[in-house]
Design a protein around this motif. Structure first.
Motif, short mmCIF file in Angstrom:
data_model
loop_
_atom_site.label_atom_id
_atom_site.label_comp_id
_atom_site.label_asym_id
_atom_site.label_seq_id
_atom_site.Cartn_x
_atom_site.Cartn_y
_atom_site.Cartn_z
N SER A 247 0.84 -1.20 0.00
CA SER A 247 0.00 0.00 0.00
C SER A 247 0.87 1.25 0.00
N LEU A 248 1.73 1.38 1.00
CA LEU A 248 2.59 2.56 1.08
C LEU A 248 3.60 2.57 -0.07
N GLY A 249 4.04 1.39 -0.49
CA GLY A 249 5.05 1.29 -1.55
C GLY A 249 4.55 1.69 -2.92
N ALA A 250 3.23 1.83 -3.08
CA ALA A 250 2.70 2.28 -4.37
C ALA A 250 3.09 3.73 -4.65
N ASN A 251 3.48 4.44 -3.60
CA ASN A 251 4.03 5.79 -3.74
C ASN A 251 5.52 5.72 -3.43
N PRO A 252 6.38 5.76 -4.45
CA PRO A 252 7.83 5.59 -4.23
C PRO A 252 8.44 6.62 -3.28
N SER A 253 7.76 7.71 -3.01
CA SER A 253 8.32 8.71 -2.09
C SER A 253 8.24 8.24 -0.64
N ASN A 254 7.47 7.20 -0.37
CA ASN A 254 7.42 6.63 0.97
C ASN A 254 8.66 5.77 1.21
N ASP A 255 9.44 6.14 2.21
CA ASP A 255 10.65 5.40 2.57
C ASP A 255 10.28 4.33 3.60
N LEU A 256 10.05 3.12 3.14
CA LEU A 256 9.57 2.05 4.01
C LEU A 256 10.57 1.70 5.10
N ILE A 257 11.85 1.73 4.78
CA ILE A 257 12.88 1.41 5.77
C ILE A 257 12.86 2.44 6.89
N ALA A 258 12.76 3.71 6.53
CA ALA A 258 12.70 4.78 7.53
C ALA A 258 11.45 4.65 8.39
N ILE A 259 10.35 4.27 7.78
CA ILE A 259 9.10 4.10 8.53
C ILE A 259 9.24 2.98 9.55
N ILE A 260 9.83 1.87 9.16
CA ILE A 260 10.03 0.76 10.10
C ILE A 260 10.97 1.17 11.23
N GLN A 261 12.04 1.87 10.88
CA GLN A 261 13.00 2.28 11.90
C GLN A 261 12.37 3.22 12.92
N GLU A 262 11.47 4.10 12.46
CA GLU A 262 10.85 5.04 13.39
C GLU A 262 9.73 4.41 14.23
N PHE A 263 8.94 3.53 13.61
CA PHE A 263 7.74 3.06 14.28
C PHE A 263 7.76 1.58 14.65
N HIS A 264 8.91 0.93 14.58
CA HIS A 264 8.95 -0.53 14.74
C HIS A 264 8.31 -1.01 16.03
N ASN A 265 8.40 -0.22 17.10
CA ASN A 265 7.82 -0.67 18.36
C ASN A 265 6.31 -0.44 18.43
N ARG A 266 5.72 0.10 17.34
CA ARG A 266 4.27 0.27 17.27
C ARG A 266 3.69 -0.47 16.06
N ILE A 267 4.46 -1.45 15.55
CA ILE A 267 4.00 -2.26 14.41
C ILE A 267 3.87 -3.71 14.88
N PRO A 268 2.68 -4.12 15.33
CA PRO A 268 2.51 -5.51 15.76
C PRO A 268 2.20 -6.46 14.62
N PHE A 269 1.90 -5.89 13.44
CA PHE A 269 1.45 -6.70 12.31
C PHE A 269 1.92 -6.04 11.03
#
Length: 363
Positions: A247-269
């Protein structure tokens, strides 16, 4: 990482539980009562029946996707409190069978959008496809009809009964801005997160798919900034994210790695899938292999590994391969291949970490 597999229920899925059980490392199903209309309280006897079916094959029910949010809640109508009360009672019931995560979304009217359910790829397989120019000119009523005519099984988010209310919903959303939607989401979270906390459940919002407005409807869960704002609406571990890379990757401007690094402790799924995004904004869903698409799947898995991810993961959407007849995006073969690719990456990163630690101790 705990591997799970989405299952739509007996009679509504081409993939039986006995086959899911045979996929290496899969420990549970991601399920829902898909025939229960949004806003209604889920019956306990139906919940227990799914638990019985899953336990027969040694599978757990830890993740539900989705307990759908009624449109009156998204619109902020006075009737929303009735539907929120039903939602809370459903949360309480799900806790009784061990549910730990509820994946939900706050997308107006439609959960997701594609213009072709069986777009042919170069290798002869077919997959879900989004043609950006077509979506701007298509009648949403016609899109609902097309999607349902091309699937013998119900498509969550595009149920035939939505046609009866579509015109009224579009009229209601004419005055709803993105800020209104944010306010209505905040109201919903203020009501349900305390109930989720009490019952040991995390409410994990799914990003908008695709992550931009369609048909003029507001969409607000589309980027890293939006996710940061979402988590700030109610500061609790129970207010969480279902990170969908497709979903987020459909917009290449979304940096998925940065998102995981920032929010990893709030991603249960997490949903991990790959898409190939074209220069004109069209995209097609591909195999999970990193090289086949635009999403850095290997980098995503490494980011989860390096941040000690212990949540649930499912292979999201697969191609239709080897002549499999299945629900669009949800066949057995390509998703099983996806799981083995994800496990291969995960195992390689785990082994590399062990070897690095040994070298560090030796030196």
């Amino acid at each position: 990482m705990r591997m799970v597999f989405r299952w739509f229920g007996e009679g509504n899925d081409t993939v039986p539980l006995k086959h899911i059980r045979q996929i290496p490392g899969v420990e549970g199903i991601v399920w829902a009562l898909h025939d229960i209309p949004a806003g209604e309280e889920w019956p306990m006897d139906r919940i227990v029946e799914v638990e019985r079916q899953a336990k027969e094959y040694g599978l757990h029910l830890d993740v539900v996707e989705s307990v759908n949010v009624h449109e009156d809640i998204k619109l902020g109508l006075p009737t929303r409190d009735v539907y929120i009360a039903n939602y809370i009672r459903t949360i309480e019931k799900l806790a009784q069978v061990g549910v730990k995560v509820i994946c939900y979304n706050f997308m107006p009217v439609f959960d997701w959008a594609r213009t072709d359910l069986f777009h042919q790829a170069e290798d002869g397989s077919t997959a879900l496809f989004f043609e950006k120019s077509k979506i701007h000119g298509i009648d949403p009523f016609e899109l609902v009809r097309t999607i349902n005519e091309n699937s013998t099984l119900t498509m969550p988010g595009w149920e035939p009964e939505r046609l009866a209310h579509l015109a009224l919903l579009f009229e209601a959303y004419k005055t709803i801005t993105e800020e209104d939607l944010w306010d209505n989401l905040a109201y919903f979270l203020q009501a349900v997160i305390p109930a989720a906390e009490k019952n040991g459940i995390q409410m994990a919002i799914h990003p908008d798919d695709p992550p931009w407005s369609i048909f003029g409807l507001p969409r607000i869960v589309t980027s890293q900034d939006n996710l940061r704002r979402l988590l700030g609406l109610y500061d609790s571990p129970a207010n969480a994210i279902t990170l969908c890379t497709g979903s987020l990757g459909a917009n290449p401007s979304n940096d998925l790695i940065a998102i995981i690094q920032e929010f990893h402790n709030r991603i249960p799924f997490t949903h991990i899938r790959n898409v190939r995004v074209y220069e004109n904004g069209d995209f097609i869903e591909t195999s999970h292999r990193t090289q086949d698409g635009t999403v850095d799947v290997s980098g995503v898995v490494k980011a989860y590994h390096d941040n000690g991810f212990t949540g649930y993961c499912r292979p999201d959407h697969g191609r239709h391969i080897w002549e499999e007849v299945c629900r669009p995006g949800y066949g057995l073969y390509d998703r099983a291949l996806g799981i083995m690719y994800l496990w291969g990456l995960w195992d390689a990163y785990c082994k590399a970490s062990i070897e690095a630690e040994k070298e560090s101790v030796a030196s």
